[in-house]
Design a protein around this motif. Sequence first.
Motif, PDB file in Angstrom:
ATOM      1  N   ALA A   5      66.285  75.116  53.484  1.00 26.04           N
ATOM      2  CA  ALA A   5      65.510  75.937  52.561  1.00 26.04           C
ATOM      3  C   ALA A   5      64.179  76.357  53.170  1.00 26.04           C
ATOM      4  O   ALA A   5      63.713  77.488  52.988  1.00 26.04           O
ATOM      5  N   ASN A   6      63.578  75.463  53.940  1.00 32.01           N
ATOM      6  CA  ASN A   6      62.279  75.745  54.564  1.00 32.01           C
ATOM      7  C   ASN A   6      62.357  76.770  55.690  1.00 32.01           C
ATOM      8  O   ASN A   6      61.318  77.232  56.178  1.00 32.01           O
ATOM      9  N   HIS A   7      63.570  77.101  56.116  1.00 26.31           N
ATOM     10  CA  HIS A   7      63.751  78.101  57.166  1.00 26.31           C
ATOM     11  C   HIS A   7      64.495  79.336  56.656  1.00 26.31           C
ATOM     12  O   HIS A   7      64.999  80.125  57.464  1.00 26.31           O
ATOM     13  N   ASP A   8      64.529  79.505  55.351  1.00 19.90           N
ATOM     14  CA  ASP A   8      65.226  80.640  54.751  1.00 19.90           C
ATOM     15  C   ASP A   8      64.450  81.925  55.050  1.00 19.90           C
ATOM     16  O   ASP A   8      63.322  82.119  54.596  1.00 19.90           O
ATOM     17  N   GLU A   9      65.087  82.831  55.790  1.00 21.38           N
ATOM     18  CA  GLU A   9      64.432  84.057  56.237  1.00 21.38           C
ATOM     19  C   GLU A   9      64.062  84.984  55.085  1.00 21.38           C
ATOM     20  O   GLU A   9      63.174  85.840  55.231  1.00 21.38           O
ATOM     21  N   SER A  10      64.705  84.827  53.936  1.00 21.39           N
ATOM     22  CA  SER A  10      64.389  85.674  52.792  1.00 21.39           C
ATOM     23  C   SER A  10      63.082  85.264  52.127  1.00 21.39           C
ATOM     24  O   SER A  10      62.544  86.017  51.299  1.00 21.39           O
ATOM     25  N   VAL A  11      62.576  84.093  52.482  1.00 17.81           N
ATOM     26  CA  VAL A  11      61.333  83.583  51.893  1.00 17.81           C
ATOM     27  C   VAL A  11      60.223  83.494  52.926  1.00 17.81           C
ATOM     28  O   VAL A  11      59.064  83.817  52.646  1.00 17.81           O
ATOM     29  N   PHE A  12      60.569  83.076  54.149  1.00 15.65           N
ATOM     30  CA  PHE A  12      59.572  82.844  55.193  1.00 15.65           C
ATOM     31  C   PHE A  12      59.753  83.859  56.327  1.00 15.65           C
ATOM     32  O   PHE A  12      60.780  83.859  57.007  1.00 15.65           O
ATOM     33  N   GLU A  13      58.768  84.705  56.502  1.00 15.08           N
ATOM     34  CA  GLU A  13      58.824  85.693  57.585  1.00 15.08           C
ATOM     35  C   GLU A  13      58.797  84.969  58.930  1.00 15.08           C
ATOM     36  O   GLU A  13      57.999  84.061  59.143  1.00 15.08           O
ATOM     37  N   ARG A  14      59.713  85.378  59.820  1.00 11.31           N
ATOM     38  CA  ARG A  14      59.833  84.731  61.139  1.00 11.31           C
ATOM     39  C   ARG A  14      59.865  83.210  60.963  1.00 11.31           C
ATOM     40  O   ARG A  14      59.059  82.473  61.509  1.00 11.31           O
ATOM     41  N   ALA A  15      60.827  82.770  60.181  1.00 13.92           N
ATOM     42  CA  ALA A  15      60.902  81.362  59.776  1.00 13.92           C
ATOM     43  C   ALA A  15      61.042  80.401  60.947  1.00 13.92           C
ATOM     44  O   ALA A  15      60.657  79.231  60.850  1.00 13.92           O
ATOM     45  N   ASP A  16      61.581  80.883  62.072  1.00  9.54           N
ATOM     46  CA  ASP A  16      61.774  80.002  63.223  1.00  9.54           C
ATOM     47  C   ASP A  16      60.512  79.865  64.059  1.00  9.54           C
ATOM     48  O   ASP A  16      60.488  79.122  65.045  1.00  9.54           O
ATOM     49  N   ARG A  17      59.437  80.564  63.680  1.00  6.38           N
ATOM     50  CA  ARG A  17      58.171  80.506  64.420  1.00  6.38           C
ATOM     51  C   ARG A  17      57.201  79.537  63.742  1.00  6.38           C
ATOM     52  O   ARG A  17      57.104  79.492  62.515  1.00  6.38           O
ATOM     53  N   LEU A  18      56.456  78.794  64.552  1.00  5.88           N
ATOM     54  CA  LEU A  18      55.377  77.958  64.041  1.00  5.88           C
ATOM     55  C   LEU A  18      54.158  78.838  63.806  1.00  5.88           C
ATOM     56  O   LEU A  18      53.741  79.572  64.691  1.00  5.88           O
ATOM     57  N   ASP A  19      53.584  78.748  62.611  1.00  6.66           N
ATOM     58  CA  ASP A  19      52.418  79.565  62.260  1.00  6.66           C
ATOM     59  C   ASP A  19      51.463  78.682  61.454  1.00  6.66           C
ATOM     60  O   ASP A  19      51.649  78.482  60.254  1.00  6.66           O
ATOM     61  N   VAL A  20      50.423  78.150  62.115  1.00  8.47           N
ATOM     62  CA  VAL A  20      49.529  77.199  61.455  1.00  8.47           C
ATOM     63  C   VAL A  20      48.696  77.841  60.359  1.00  8.47           C
ATOM     64  O   VAL A  20      48.077  77.136  59.547  1.00  8.47           O
ATOM     65  N   GLY A  21      48.673  79.172  60.296  1.00  7.55           N
ATOM     66  CA  GLY A  21      47.949  79.857  59.238  1.00  7.55           C
ATOM     67  C   GLY A  21      48.865  80.471  58.200  1.00  7.55           C
ATOM     68  O   GLY A  21      48.421  81.294  57.396  1.00  7.55           O
ATOM     69  N   ARG A  22      50.139  80.069  58.177  1.00  5.14           N
ATOM     70  CA  ARG A  22      51.123  80.697  57.291  1.00  5.14           C
ATOM     71  C   ARG A  22      50.681  80.630  55.822  1.00  5.14           C
ATOM     72  O   ARG A  22      50.338  79.568  55.305  1.00  5.14           O
ATOM     73  N   SER A  23      50.726  81.793  55.178  1.00  9.67           N
ATOM     74  CA  SER A  23      50.373  81.874  53.759  1.00  9.67           C
ATOM     75  C   SER A  23      51.035  83.116  53.160  1.00  9.67           C
ATOM     76  O   SER A  23      50.937  84.196  53.740  1.00  9.67           O
ATOM     77  N   PRO A  24      51.755  82.944  52.044  1.00  8.03           N
ATOM     78  CA  PRO A  24      52.001  81.689  51.329  1.00  8.03           C
ATOM     79  C   PRO A  24      53.014  80.826  52.079  1.00  8.03           C
ATOM     80  O   PRO A  24      53.685  81.306  52.996  1.00  8.03           O
ATOM     81  N   ASN A  25      53.115  79.578  51.665  1.00  3.36           N
ATOM     82  CA  ASN A  25      54.028  78.650  52.330  1.00  3.36           C
ATOM     83  C   ASN A  25      54.681  77.748  51.277  1.00  3.36           C
ATOM     84  O   ASN A  25      54.333  76.577  51.137  1.00  3.36           O
ATOM     85  N   PRO A  26      55.641  78.299  50.536  1.00  2.00           N
ATOM     86  CA  PRO A  26      56.260  77.549  49.436  1.00  2.00           C
ATOM     87  C   PRO A  26      57.362  76.590  49.903  1.00  2.00           C
ATOM     88  O   PRO A  26      58.497  76.619  49.393  1.00  2.00           O
ATOM     89  N   HIS A  27      57.049  75.739  50.881  1.00  2.00           N
ATOM     90  CA  HIS A  27      58.056  74.790  51.372  1.00  2.00           C
ATOM     91  C   HIS A  27      58.413  73.786  50.270  1.00  2.00           C
ATOM     92  O   HIS A  27      57.669  73.619  49.292  1.00  2.00           O
ATOM     93  N   VAL A  28      59.547  73.124  50.450  1.00  4.32           N
ATOM     94  CA  VAL A  28      60.039  72.180  49.439  1.00  4.32           C
ATOM     95  C   VAL A  28      60.083  70.755  49.982  1.00  4.32           C
ATOM     96  O   VAL A  28      60.817  69.909  49.467  1.00  4.32           O
ATOM     97  N   SER A  29      59.286  70.461  50.995  1.00  9.20           N
ATOM     98  CA  SER A  29      59.358  69.157  51.654  1.00  9.20           C
ATOM     99  C   SER A  29      58.924  67.997  50.776  1.00  9.20           C
ATOM    100  O   SER A  29      59.291  66.849  51.041  1.00  9.20           O
ATOM    101  N   PHE A  30      58.131  68.268  49.732  1.00  8.20           N
ATOM    102  CA  PHE A  30      57.728  67.213  48.806  1.00  8.20           C
ATOM    103  C   PHE A  30      58.600  67.188  47.549  1.00  8.20           C
ATOM    104  O   PHE A  30      58.272  66.506  46.585  1.00  8.20           O
ATOM    105  N   GLY A  31      59.707  67.908  47.549  1.00  5.43           N
ATOM    106  CA  GLY A  31      60.555  67.942  46.375  1.00  5.43           C
ATOM    107  C   GLY A  31      60.007  68.894  45.331  1.00  5.43           C
ATOM    108  O   GLY A  31      59.333  69.870  45.644  1.00  5.43           O
ATOM    109  N   GLY A  32      60.307  68.587  44.074  1.00  4.82           N
ATOM    110  CA  GLY A  32      59.844  69.451  43.000  1.00  4.82           C
ATOM    111  C   GLY A  32      60.151  68.856  41.650  1.00  4.82           C
ATOM    112  O   GLY A  32      60.852  67.852  41.530  1.00  4.82           O
TER     113      GLY A  32
END
Length: 405
Positions: A320-347
């Motif tokens: 989900a955190n690499h879904d291209e429909s949500v994250f532009e260039r999802a395979d790239r590291l971007d320390v300034g990425r915004s917005p960043n609606p990752h789901v790593s902490f659940g929900g």
Amino acid sequence: MTSVGRVLPPRFAHDDPTVVVDPYPHYAQLRAAGQLCRFGPGQWGVTRHADVSALLRDRRLAHGFPEEYRRFAIGDGPATEFFGGISIVRDPPEHTRLRALMSKAFSPALVRRLSDHLTGIVDELLEPALDTGILDAATDLAYPLPVTVVCELLGVPTADRDIVRPRAADLARGWSTEVAEADRPHVHAAVVWLREYLGALLEERRHRPGDDLLSRMLAAGSGEDSLSQQEIVDNAVFLFFAGFETTRNMIGTGCAALLRHPNQLARLRAEPGLAASAVEEFLRYDAPVQGAGRMVLSPIEIGGHTVRAGRVLVLLLGSANHDESVFERADRLDVGRSPNPHVSFGGGTHFCLGAALAREEGRVAFERLLHHFATIEPAGEPVRRLTASGNIRAYDSVPMQVRPR
């Protein structure tokens, strides 16, 4: 499960060694194929961000699993019962009661008060590297920092922390849909040891309360709403995973990612105010926990397929955190990425209770790392900590060559 036209979704070979090393290309193939994948016996994986995000809040999914499922995952022993009683795997109304009482003891105000103290802990951990010029981000920083913080929160005496740390690491081996046979005895032994140790510490706090988390958990609630002795002990033991493993892995994978992306390291150095944003990106880019299992209580339709009650859905957080429909260039590291609606902490109601603390520890760790060292370069190849299921993304070693300012 029924399927339209009897066409089954592709299978995710999560235990394949090549997938364990790098699951992200495989996730991309699964997302392209559909919203579901076959995962294991009676298990189905959910691949896309929109579905994962929604299902994390769906009341048709339960966090608790039958005892026979836990025995399959970890074998018979104390950990089987332990993993069935902690707050994260309980469902309302029990989860609501436990989380409300634990939240009183584990408040955001506590995290804010810890900020300056965290700086001191990180500075002390980095001090040897100022002389040697060598730092292993996994063993010298990512491992000792969160377990030191959890020990301090629980009031574990400084003299005991070296014997507590390896038990915390052993406990973390049990966080998987299927624990390797070789790891199971270590997990069971860690549960027994930590229960006994924290149980004795809790008895001391009954007679001599302090300002630590155990004392606050004792004071939280009253009468029928209070936490029982076993609930306090087991949820305190669980904090050695919740407050340790995710933070440890986020710092380790974050450091490894920066070494592989020197342009992002340079950007973070030039803009230290991006430290908090960088932490969110490390959580997204290589999520410490790749999947969250849920038991299906009533039929759920996903992408034209119906998953029956009694099946298990594995919400693939890493995919989900690499879904291209949500994250532009999802395979790239971007320390300034915004917005960043990752789901790593659940929900939803099970959003990670220790998320604020993990974020603050990560922010301070990366800020101080860049504050102390003018250059940070690889000093060897990072060594992945590979698990049988691949559910945990971590490193055993991230060697760095550093030059003090």
